[in-house]
Design an enzyme around this catalytic site. Sequence first.
Site, mmCIF file in Angstrom:
data_model
loop_
_atom_site.group_PDB
_atom_site.id
_atom_site.type_symbol
_atom_site.label_atom_id
_atom_site.label_comp_id
_atom_site.label_asym_id
_atom_site.label_seq_id
_atom_site.Cartn_x
_atom_site.Cartn_y
_atom_site.Cartn_z
ATOM 1 C CB CYS A 382 -4.314 12.111 9.602
ATOM 2 S SG CYS A 382 -4.481 13.753 8.907
ATOM 3 C CG HIS A 519 -2.915 10.356 5.115
ATOM 4 N ND1 HIS A 519 -3.742 9.627 5.833
ATOM 5 C CD2 HIS A 519 -2.928 11.848 5.358
ATOM 6 C CE1 HIS A 519 -4.645 10.424 5.930
ATOM 7 N NE2 HIS A 519 -4.449 11.711 6.017
ATOM 8 C CD GLU A 521 -2.847 6.385 4.799
ATOM 9 O OE1 GLU A 521 -1.773 6.801 5.697
ATOM 10 O OE2 GLU A 521 -3.874 6.985 4.788
#
Length: 575
Positions: A382, A519, A521
């Site tokens: 990001c 993102h 993750e």
Amino acid sequence: MRETKFIFITGGVLSSLGKGMAAASLGALLKARGLSVTIQKLDPYINVDPGTMNPTQHGEVFVTDDGAETDLDLGHYERYLGTPMSQKNNYTSGSIYYSVISKERRGDYLGGTVQVIPHITDEIKLVITSLTGAGTDVAIIEIGGTVGDIESQPFLEAIRQLRGDLGKDRCLFIHLTLVPYLAAAGEHKTKPTQHSVKELRSIGIHPDIILCRCETPVSQDLKRKIALFCDVDEDAVFSSVDVDNVYKLPLEFYEEGLDQKVAIMLRLPARNADLGDWQKLVYELMHPQGNVTIGIVGKYVQLKEAYKSLHEALVHGGIANHVNITLKYINSEEVTPETAVDILSGLDGILVPGGFGERGVEGKILTVKHAREQKVPFFGICLGLQCAVIEFARNVAGIADANSEEFDPTGEHKVIYLMTEWFDHHKKCRVTRNQDSDKGGTMRLGAYPCALKEGTMAFAAYGKKMINERHRHRFEVNNAYREVLGKGGMVFSGLSPDGDLVEIIELPGHPWFLGCQFHPEFKSRPMQPHPLFRDFIAAAKEQSQKHPAAPPSSVGCGQAASTPKESTRQAKPRR
Ligand code: GLN
């Protein structure tokens, strides 16, 4: 149709006892018994959602596919249950009140006085019972905060009422409390637990199960004492022992017999939990075949919780590559032209995570430069991608004053800018936004599709053309600069399907240099490590073999500050 059963988890004595981990671990165990499980977090604070809170206070903001900005506990739920959460899995006092006040303005309660009981409590009951259906066998409801807090009272009152509405067979109360060990006295102390349960009972909730957070297991004698003073069954008092790796918790609970007791009390089907995957996972974590040191260069480094999912995703990448991950959290404000080499050398991989605001950005841009020039595997997420684009524009494409509109709104070369009109995938139409928009809810949020270019690192990682990843940002790569950046050698390997939005950039000829606007993750799971984290760690592993020097300190696979303990333990029989 099956009736959904509810498990309410409250916390006592003090915060941070790990209610979220307890809820997630119990959920994992029930799922391993073949049940369909969901988890909901009810947060007593007044913010409508945690989106506007500082991550150094509240920890990471976890984003769901449907674009909800939620508490980081939802990340635990997804990682332990392996199923996506949504807006329905997290409510706050603020969101509950917001909804009641909107209804009042609409005239829904015409003629009535709107009160905490019944209007607020009814709204809470509504969001809890909305989890029924869709084949859900068990809904675990975690009540944030600590019993006795002024804000949590309406939530506790609502769950008290629900037990009456739905009956004992469908509702179970678990109270997580602290049983401290006093070294001087050489014993565990039960008084805080007694007081906490007394407080809970004074508002009409009688816990069915007491979960004792403790450093070492609570003895049978002490369990008997807690049971007696708190009026619960002796076999309904469990230890929740500190673990050196969070993924051990479901196995610990299983050994204690927690899922079995829950199943008996809620009359759930008597089936044993199949924990094969969890045992394999813990074995992998405890037997790494090497070590990889990753530097996370960001500005929220004083609170590790601010990068919770990132930390876990890196650990998952380690699992996929059979290596231990040593994480070094580096404050980007400390990275300057003078210090960069000192601070960044010795890292096998460098990650620049997401973030907001100007502070520390120049240090992140310098970090990218170091990774690009020194050929250290680099992963930008990001804001990390945005820094990579700025760095490349400045130092390779020759645009010396390139910047982001976020940091230099009047600058001439905004290679990252606020896209004022774009296609909103969720609303299925073009939307507009501007700098003055409300700070809550003006971001590109939630899952968006992305088309990958064949023959790139991104495509090699995912192994398919279309992917879906979660976003949380306002700014985008400025399309006006795509050509010049492309000429310099930057590849735009992931774009929105209409080609408008840059989603992934990479640099060929570098061991591994990739930035993504989303993102990843949030979607990594211990059992299914995310492909980008897997490949980033694989590249870092190769890098680590170039300089076989031992890392300064070994951080446990999955834990930021503990040394992994050797454990050959397989699932023990239940105690
Ligand atoms: N501040 C940047 C933006 O709003 C990046 C946000 C992030 O990293 N999540 O676009």
